[in-house]
Design an enzyme around this catalytic site. Sequence first.
Site, PDB file in Angstrom:
ATOM      1  N   LYS A   8      10.892  -7.957 -49.474  1.00  0.00           N
ATOM      2  CA  LYS A   8      10.917  -6.592 -50.003  1.00  0.00           C
ATOM      3  C   LYS A   8      11.382  -5.733 -48.830  1.00  0.00           C
ATOM      4  O   LYS A   8      10.678  -5.615 -47.818  1.00  0.00           O
ATOM      5  CB  LYS A   8       9.519  -6.204 -50.486  1.00  0.00           C
ATOM      6  CG  LYS A   8       9.460  -4.867 -51.190  1.00  0.00           C
ATOM      7  CD  LYS A   8       9.071  -3.785 -50.224  1.00  0.00           C
ATOM      8  CE  LYS A   8       9.140  -2.407 -50.843  1.00  0.00           C
ATOM      9  NZ  LYS A   8       9.091  -1.368 -49.814  1.00  0.00           N
ATOM     10  N   GLU A  34      -6.767   3.706 -36.015  1.00  0.00           N
ATOM     11  CA  GLU A  34      -5.496   3.778 -35.299  1.00  0.00           C
ATOM     12  C   GLU A  34      -4.744   5.066 -35.639  1.00  0.00           C
ATOM     13  O   GLU A  34      -4.665   5.463 -36.805  1.00  0.00           O
ATOM     14  CB  GLU A  34      -4.629   2.582 -35.717  1.00  0.00           C
ATOM     15  CG  GLU A  34      -3.235   2.583 -35.107  1.00  0.00           C
ATOM     16  CD  GLU A  34      -2.337   1.482 -35.691  1.00  0.00           C
ATOM     17  OE1 GLU A  34      -2.516   1.091 -36.848  1.00  0.00           O
ATOM     18  OE2 GLU A  34      -1.444   1.031 -34.960  1.00  0.00           O
ATOM     19  N   GLY A  36      -1.824   0.526 -46.945  1.00  0.00           N
ATOM     20  CA  GLY A  36      -0.840  -0.217 -47.743  1.00  0.00           C
ATOM     21  C   GLY A  36      -1.209  -1.691 -47.802  1.00  0.00           C
ATOM     22  O   GLY A  36      -1.172  -2.316 -48.874  1.00  0.00           O
ATOM     23  N   GLY A  37      -1.554  -2.246 -46.647  1.00  0.00           N
ATOM     24  CA  GLY A  37      -1.906  -3.666 -46.581  1.00  0.00           C
ATOM     25  C   GLY A  37      -3.120  -3.972 -47.424  1.00  0.00           C
ATOM     26  O   GLY A  37      -3.163  -4.973 -48.141  1.00  0.00           O
ATOM     27  N   SER A  74       0.638  -0.631 -42.584  1.00  0.00           N
ATOM     28  CA  SER A  74      -0.576   0.182 -42.444  1.00  0.00           C
ATOM     29  C   SER A  74      -1.788  -0.502 -43.069  1.00  0.00           C
ATOM     30  O   SER A  74      -1.661  -1.367 -43.943  1.00  0.00           O
ATOM     31  CB  SER A  74      -0.364   1.529 -43.138  1.00  0.00           C
ATOM     32  OG  SER A  74      -0.258   1.337 -44.534  1.00  0.00           O
ATOM     33  N   GLU A  86      -0.828  -7.975 -41.198  1.00  0.00           N
ATOM     34  CA  GLU A  86      -1.075  -7.571 -39.811  1.00  0.00           C
ATOM     35  C   GLU A  86      -1.113  -6.059 -39.848  1.00  0.00           C
ATOM     36  O   GLU A  86      -0.108  -5.410 -40.144  1.00  0.00           O
ATOM     37  CB  GLU A  86       0.053  -8.131 -38.942  1.00  0.00           C
ATOM     38  CG  GLU A  86      -0.256  -8.107 -37.484  1.00  0.00           C
ATOM     39  CD  GLU A  86       0.556  -7.043 -36.810  1.00  0.00           C
ATOM     40  OE1 GLU A  86      -0.009  -5.939 -36.658  1.00  0.00           O
ATOM     41  OE2 GLU A  86       1.710  -7.300 -36.460  1.00  0.00           O
ATOM     42  N   CYS A  90       2.173  -2.093 -32.643  1.00  0.00           N
ATOM     43  CA  CYS A  90       0.828  -2.446 -33.128  1.00  0.00           C
ATOM     44  C   CYS A  90      -0.091  -2.772 -31.968  1.00  0.00           C
ATOM     45  O   CYS A  90      -1.307  -2.736 -32.112  1.00  0.00           O
ATOM     46  CB  CYS A  90       0.908  -3.588 -34.120  1.00  0.00           C
ATOM     47  SG  CYS A  90       2.251  -4.695 -33.841  1.00  0.00           S
TER      48      CYS A  90
HETATM   49  P1  NAP Z   1       3.211   0.941 -44.902  1.00  0.00           P
HETATM   50  O1  NAP Z   1       3.184   2.308 -45.432  1.00  0.00           O
HETATM   51  O2  NAP Z   1       1.970   0.146 -44.997  1.00  0.00           O
HETATM   52  O3  NAP Z   1       4.385   0.173 -45.667  1.00  0.00           O
HETATM   53  C1  NAP Z   1       4.703  -1.172 -45.392  1.00  0.00           C
HETATM   54  C2  NAP Z   1       5.354  -1.794 -46.617  1.00  0.00           C
HETATM   55  O4  NAP Z   1       4.399  -1.939 -47.652  1.00  0.00           O
HETATM   56  C3  NAP Z   1       6.476  -0.950 -47.200  1.00  0.00           C
HETATM   57  O5  NAP Z   1       7.450  -1.825 -47.690  1.00  0.00           O
HETATM   58  C4  NAP Z   1       5.791  -0.211 -48.331  1.00  0.00           C
HETATM   59  O6  NAP Z   1       6.659   0.124 -49.360  1.00  0.00           O
HETATM   60  C5  NAP Z   1       4.813  -1.247 -48.833  1.00  0.00           C
HETATM   61  N1  NAP Z   1       3.625  -0.635 -49.423  1.00  0.00           N
HETATM   62  C6  NAP Z   1       2.715   0.127 -48.768  1.00  0.00           C
HETATM   63  N2  NAP Z   1       1.733   0.481 -49.612  1.00  0.00           N
HETATM   64  C7  NAP Z   1       2.034  -0.061 -50.808  1.00  0.00           C
HETATM   65  C8  NAP Z   1       1.395  -0.057 -52.073  1.00  0.00           C
HETATM   66  N3  NAP Z   1       0.255   0.593 -52.284  1.00  0.00           N
HETATM   67  N4  NAP Z   1       1.997  -0.722 -53.091  1.00  0.00           N
HETATM   68  C9  NAP Z   1       3.149  -1.369 -52.889  1.00  0.00           C
HETATM   69  N5  NAP Z   1       3.802  -1.408 -51.719  1.00  0.00           N
HETATM   70  C10 NAP Z   1       3.256  -0.774 -50.680  1.00  0.00           C
HETATM   71  O7  NAP Z   1       3.646   0.886 -43.393  1.00  0.00           O
HETATM   72  P2  NAP Z   1       4.910   1.535 -42.659  1.00  0.00           P
HETATM   73  O8  NAP Z   1       5.791   2.270 -43.592  1.00  0.00           O
HETATM   74  O9  NAP Z   1       5.512   0.463 -41.868  1.00  0.00           O
HETATM   75  O10 NAP Z   1       4.292   2.543 -41.623  1.00  0.00           O
HETATM   76  C11 NAP Z   1       3.344   3.485 -41.959  1.00  0.00           C
HETATM   77  C12 NAP Z   1       2.101   3.269 -41.103  1.00  0.00           C
HETATM   78  O11 NAP Z   1       1.827   1.865 -40.937  1.00  0.00           O
HETATM   79  C13 NAP Z   1       2.196   3.782 -39.704  1.00  0.00           C
HETATM   80  O12 NAP Z   1       1.904   5.131 -39.610  1.00  0.00           O
HETATM   81  C14 NAP Z   1       1.192   2.911 -38.996  1.00  0.00           C
HETATM   82  O13 NAP Z   1      -0.091   3.456 -39.109  1.00  0.00           O
HETATM   83  C15 NAP Z   1       1.214   1.622 -39.690  1.00  0.00           C
HETATM   84  N6  NAP Z   1       1.921   0.537 -39.016  1.00  0.00           N
HETATM   85  C16 NAP Z   1       1.200  -0.391 -38.363  1.00  0.00           C
HETATM   86  C17 NAP Z   1       1.830  -1.459 -37.782  1.00  0.00           C
HETATM   87  C18 NAP Z   1       1.068  -2.520 -37.095  1.00  0.00           C
HETATM   88  O14 NAP Z   1       1.662  -3.452 -36.658  1.00  0.00           O
HETATM   89  N7  NAP Z   1      -0.221  -2.432 -36.996  1.00  0.00           N
HETATM   90  C19 NAP Z   1       3.205  -1.587 -37.842  1.00  0.00           C
HETATM   91  C20 NAP Z   1       3.944  -0.639 -38.527  1.00  0.00           C
HETATM   92  C21 NAP Z   1       3.273   0.421 -39.123  1.00  0.00           C
HETATM   93  P3  NAP Z   1       7.214   1.627 -49.475  1.00  0.00           P
HETATM   94  O15 NAP Z   1       7.967   1.865 -48.225  1.00  0.00           O
HETATM   95  O16 NAP Z   1       8.032   1.582 -50.689  1.00  0.00           O
HETATM   96  O17 NAP Z   1       6.012   2.502 -49.594  1.00  0.00           O
END
Ligand code: NAP
Length: 508
Positions: free
Chosen positions: A182, A389, A243-244, A240, A263, A300
């Site tokens: 995806k 975080e 999301g995770g 995040s 992760e 991360c």
């Molecule tokens: P994210 O918002 O969790 O999105 C990651 C993936 O999951 C995207 O493809 C997103 O799709 C999908 N997704 C998220 N929530 C979903 C849901 N409820 N249903 C279906 N799909 C979902 O993470 P991100 O965009 O990479 O970054 C945002 C935040 O993630 C950052 O501010 C940070 O806090 C965290 N982050 C952490 C790490 C780490 O390694 N710990 C790494 C990167 C980011 P869509 O884009 O379509 O929403």
Amino acid sequence: MTFTPHGKHLIAGAWIASEATFSSEPAHGPAYDFSLGTPELVAQACEAAEEAFWSYGYSTRAERAAFLNAIADEIEARAEAITEIGSQESGLPEARLKGERGRTTGQLRMFADHIQKGDYLDRRHDAALPDRAPAPRPELFTMQRPIGPVAVFGASNFPLAFSTAGGDTAAALAAGCPVVVKGHGAHPGTGEIIAEAIHAAVEKTGMPKGVFSLVQGGDRSVGQALVQHPLIKAVGFTGSLGGGRALFDLCAQRPEPIPFFGELGSVNPMFLLPEAVSARGEALGQGWAGSLAMGAGQFCTNPGIAVMLEGAEGEALVEAARAALSETGAQVMLTDGIAKAYASGAEKVAREPGVQELLSSVCDVREAKPFLFRISADDWLGNHALTEEVFGPLGLVVVAKDVDQMVEVARSFAGQLTATIHMGDGDAPLGRRLMPVLERKAGRVLVNGFPTGVEVCDTMVHGGPYPASTNFGATSVGTLSIRRFLRPVCYQNLPAALLPEDLAEIAQ
Ligand code: NAP
């Protein structure tokens, strides 16, 4: 070589456009339209992956190694275009993208070597004991087998090394599992050019077309449909906690629950022990600032929290960090959303009781500047909100009254990707008190270094107890990460004619 994306999905070897589109939001350079993903496209990709599994899952290790090496070659053949579009979309400097490309091709080649060696199969053999009393023992073998189609969610912060052909994809393909990616909406063009490279490698090495598909995102229903599709057997995710966790819950609620290898978040605490602070406090403060601000703090493994004892030497370290951070200019963030989350996360920390602002900043749209805060361990221990975080260059110093309170602070952390101790020889007794606590909290414990910079190798663990990851037994980096996509099968009393080829090697 400039790359102009056509904006289509790659489904089982065919580039497919859907009616609705979304626009990319590059940090600089032109925006492009991309086909919006749909649950129907997800279903097509999953069905093709299942079909491909019947041959790919039974391919030889040499064939898969050739495929992985061919993907690396095809990525290298598009090197300049990948750097250009990757940098435009993510805002990351070109040098960083070049380094990340090397890491990505290095991971693919590492897995090619790894599977050729065969150790990952963990082959075991118990010889038959026909004369054993009271019951004879049959001949038994066991071996790790691929699980079937795997879903991969690309990460926003590593458009190459943790995305379309990143660590999750490389590990799954090495194991023998077809992959449906995806795409991350933050870098759809980078995803497309990498998918093009994988597609070329599929053709070159004669792999089944359904072995890899990329469905671009743009809509939450895509990711939700992917993790719920009955043919998907596991999910690799970096992103995040919110999301995770939402996707993890969907996996657990399926009629057939599947493992979700997420992760997620980590504040990566560092414990600054007194002798180290006294001997090299200024250098430690500067080193921390460098690690914290690197890549706008979008790692991360960013060390967001430093725990130290009260006293003048600790204050000098904090001042060195503050001075170094205040010289760090504004940096572009990966997306507007991540920049907004950073600014609101910093505001939230500033409002918490007992928090003292040492360095504050005003950030423009999609920009990050460092923040530095300080709090006493007394206030910290009563406030769980501060353990969350904040993704970006934000540091928080926690000041403990004594070593007992430092250990108490260590115990208060939830699961972490990393935990760091900075120490001198004389700090060993305190280090020994911290070790059992930190080992229980983190996937990686390190001494006298900074956790940013994750070595890709046999011994790396990039994971940890929740919420660092959703599966403490796994790592998403290094050769051990292949285990996520394998399961043991026991073969009892099989004649040579039915024994899998990989076991026949050890049967003699
Ligand atoms: P994210 O918002 O969790 O999105 C990651 C993936 O999951 C995207 O493809 C997103 O799709 C999908 N997704 C998220 N929530 C979903 C849901 N409820 N249903 C279906 N799909 C979902 O993470 P991100 O965009 O990479 O970054 C945002 C935040 O993630 C950052 O501010 C940070 O806090 C965290 N982050 C952490 C790490 C780490 O390694 N710990 C790494 C990167 C980011 P869509 O884009 O379509 O929403």
